[in-house]
Write a protein that holds these residues in place. Sequence first.
Motif, PDB file in Angstrom:
ATOM      1  N   ILE A 229       1.508  -1.376   0.261  1.00 49.84           N
ATOM      2  CA  ILE A 229      -0.428  -0.009  -0.127  1.00 49.84           C
ATOM      3  C   ILE A 229       0.864   0.722  -0.028  1.00 49.84           C
ATOM      4  CG2 ILE A 229      -1.837   1.473   0.995  1.00 49.84           C
ATOM      5  CD1 ILE A 229      -2.828  -1.181   2.305  1.00 49.84           C
ATOM      6  N   PHE A 230       1.870   1.483   0.661  1.00 52.07           N
ATOM      7  CA  PHE A 230       2.753   2.979   0.632  1.00 52.07           C
ATOM      8  C   PHE A 230       3.489   2.448   0.420  1.00 52.07           C
ATOM      9  CE2 PHE A 230      -0.450   2.179   4.259  1.00 52.07           C
ATOM     10  CZ  PHE A 230      -1.113   3.300   4.824  1.00 52.07           C
ATOM     11  N   LEU A 235      -0.210  -0.116  -4.432  1.00 51.59           N
ATOM     12  CA  LEU A 235      -1.570  -0.622  -4.563  1.00 51.59           C
ATOM     13  C   LEU A 235      -2.638  -0.345  -4.017  1.00 51.59           C
ATOM     14  CD1 LEU A 235      -0.143  -4.359  -5.151  1.00 51.59           C
ATOM     15  CD2 LEU A 235      -0.468  -2.318  -7.277  1.00 51.59           C
ATOM     16  N   PRO A 236      -3.998  -0.331  -5.011  1.00 54.12           N
ATOM     17  CA  PRO A 236      -4.575  -0.098  -3.863  1.00 54.12           C
ATOM     18  C   PRO A 236      -5.800  -1.897  -3.150  1.00 54.12           C
ATOM     19  CG  PRO A 236      -5.733  -0.622  -5.989  1.00 54.12           C
ATOM     20  CD  PRO A 236      -4.051  -0.942  -5.832  1.00 54.12           C
ATOM     21  N   TYR A 237      -4.395  -1.674  -2.238  1.00 55.70           N
ATOM     22  CA  TYR A 237      -4.986  -2.721  -0.814  1.00 55.70           C
ATOM     23  C   TYR A 237      -5.583  -2.148   0.505  1.00 55.70           C
ATOM     24  CZ  TYR A 237      -3.507  -5.735  -4.837  1.00 55.70           C
ATOM     25  OH  TYR A 237      -3.661  -6.283  -5.948  1.00 55.70           O
ATOM     26  N   GLY A 238      -5.714  -1.475   0.491  1.00 58.81           N
ATOM     27  CA  GLY A 238      -6.141  -0.677   2.091  1.00 58.81           C
ATOM     28  C   GLY A 238      -7.124  -1.500   3.019  1.00 58.81           C
ATOM     29  N   PRO A 278      -1.563   6.064  -1.192  1.00 60.11           N
ATOM     30  CA  PRO A 278      -3.068   6.260  -1.820  1.00 60.11           C
ATOM     31  C   PRO A 278      -2.717   8.060  -1.547  1.00 60.11           C
ATOM     32  CG  PRO A 278      -3.263   5.664   0.279  1.00 60.11           C
ATOM     33  CD  PRO A 278      -1.552   5.189  -0.010  1.00 60.11           C
ATOM     34  N   TYR A 279      -1.823   9.024  -1.007  1.00 68.66           N
ATOM     35  CA  TYR A 279      -1.916  10.058  -0.904  1.00 68.66           C
ATOM     36  C   TYR A 279      -0.509  10.512  -1.499  1.00 68.66           C
ATOM     37  CZ  TYR A 279      -4.134   9.014   2.824  1.00 68.66           C
ATOM     38  OH  TYR A 279      -5.518   8.192   3.770  1.00 68.66           O
ATOM     39  N   HIS A 280       0.045   9.756  -2.399  1.00 71.01           N
ATOM     40  CA  HIS A 280       0.945  10.433  -2.892  1.00 71.01           C
ATOM     41  C   HIS A 280       1.400  11.843  -4.553  1.00 71.01           C
ATOM     42  CE1 HIS A 280      -0.516   7.568  -5.961  1.00 71.01           C
ATOM     43  NE2 HIS A 280       0.185   8.710  -7.324  1.00 71.01           N
ATOM     44  N   SER A 281      -0.050  11.771  -5.259  1.00 66.71           N
ATOM     45  CA  SER A 281      -0.659  13.051  -5.368  1.00 66.71           C
ATOM     46  C   SER A 281      -0.988  14.413  -4.858  1.00 66.71           C
ATOM     47  CB  SER A 281      -1.975  12.392  -6.401  1.00 66.71           C
ATOM     48  OG  SER A 281      -2.245  12.749  -5.802  1.00 66.71           O
ATOM     49  N   PHE A 282      -1.196  14.159  -3.728  1.00 72.63           N
ATOM     50  CA  PHE A 282      -0.777  15.675  -2.711  1.00 72.63           C
ATOM     51  C   PHE A 282       0.135  16.192  -2.802  1.00 72.63           C
ATOM     52  CE2 PHE A 282      -4.644  13.440  -2.051  1.00 72.63           C
ATOM     53  CZ  PHE A 282      -5.746  14.207  -1.640  1.00 72.63           C
TER      54      PHE A 282
END
Length: 556
Positions: A229-230, A235-238, A278-282
């Motif tokens: 995930i991180f 991957l979107p496996y949260g 999941p927050y890499h685009s911020f």
Amino acid sequence: MTMSRALDRPEYVIEADAARGVAVAPNASFFRQPLAPILTAVGVAVLVVLAISFARTNGLVAALWGAGGLAMAVWLRGGRGMGYDFGFGALVVTGVLAGEFLVGNTPLLSAMFTAMNLMEIEVAVVLTRRFVPGLSVNSVEGLARFMVVCAVAPLPSAILSALALDVIVGADVVDSFRIWWCGHALGFAVIGAFGLALQRRHLLIMRQPMRLAEGGALLGLIGLACYTIFSHMSLPYGFLLMPLLLMMAVRFRVSGIAAALVLVTIMAIGGTMAGHGPYHSFGAENRALLAQLLVLLGYMPILMVAALLEERDRLAERARAGRERAERASAAKSRLLANVAHEIKSPVGGIIGIGELWAGGQLGETSASQVEMAQMLVKTARQVEALAHDLLDVARAESGAVKVDLRPTDVVGVLEDVHRAMMLKPEAARMAIDVVVEGDALIAQADSQRLAQVIGNLANNAIKYGASGGVVRLCALWADGRVRIEVRDRGPGLSAEKQAQLFEPFNRLGLERSAIEGHGIGLALAKRLTELQGGEIGVISAPGQGATFWVELAAA
């Protein structure tokens, strides 16, 4: 208390203090090791270097501050007292200051950050000692209070540091405050909870290979899920983390989930600050905030689930111990009743024999008054004999020594036998005692002898306590496929409060001083004998409306 006295306290005293809610330091033996203070200082310095070097997000403010949580946990677990607190405070200052210098901060910033860190750690220690009973986070109340402490302790230092950074380097006050407070509160909550939850008994898992393998496997799966995930994989496996964390909480309670949360927090914050997950685009600041909120609001509440399970375990253990004590007391009482009954029966039998010989004139000439006295003696002795038999039956029933022979039993025939026996009683001369049958083939699976004993007790009570109504009815009928027996009277009835106490042994419901004879064990015995036959017993009554005692048994 000096540091040496705090460390020398025996373990049983420590456990007693914890039971009373006194703040204690259970595993103080850590500080008896010569290198322990040096290792603590080194650990704090290393965490300071890692936090500042890797997770810095805004100016000189880190997104995860583990040094504070480590220092607070070791401080609390090590001991207490003015000398100890002063020494450990100096130890914390040394570790934090060394870390600040190692990452290249100026003396002014290093001194400022060290002072702020020492202040919040001291606040956390003082509040935890004051408001967390026994320094335990293994209960819902203790954990909830600890989480409040973790949220409150960094507030003063966050405010002062944000203002200082604004003056020194021109950093945004709101952002500095927000990231400082979240990072330091997260460090206190995650690492501090793990440090306080870990007890000596948890190390026993090292002696259980299967449990050790299970814990290692769960931590490995959690680490693997965090990596997918991180890490750069992103991957979107949260959704995988929550069931794994819940499983860790269920299997290893607070200490297990606290260890797992340390791993999750490090990987989530580290991966997010490296631009993964999941927050890499911020932006960097928003990534830090979102990662902190994910851990604080998404994963930390599972700690409460584990604390609830631990509390349930303790309550279950207390209930089990209480049940065992009650069973031992009940067994002792049953033995006492049986012994008393046996001791009473032999001499009473002799008294009855002598009384009957006296009343019959076989011991010499007797006057009318002597005959009357002899008959009264025999009557009283027979009452004592009946009490001894009842006591013996109660003792046998409670100890499980009563055997029942369940077979098809004609309920109407049992009622007729009880009716004939009741009609022989002197009290029955002024009453109408009837048998009412409502249905055919009323055959129950019961022990005829014990069933007659139960109905006899109920009928005898109805005659004694319901005499004012003048009528007692023994009824047999079908009820939902079961055979139901009712003993009805038109006496004064029973309140709901008295009905709740009706089947308690030796409870006569306040009639101890009345003219009605009794010992308060007939109904308790009837209940136990009914249950041994797989049946149920109860009463329907109201003040002024008589009473209906009922017994339900399985149909044959």
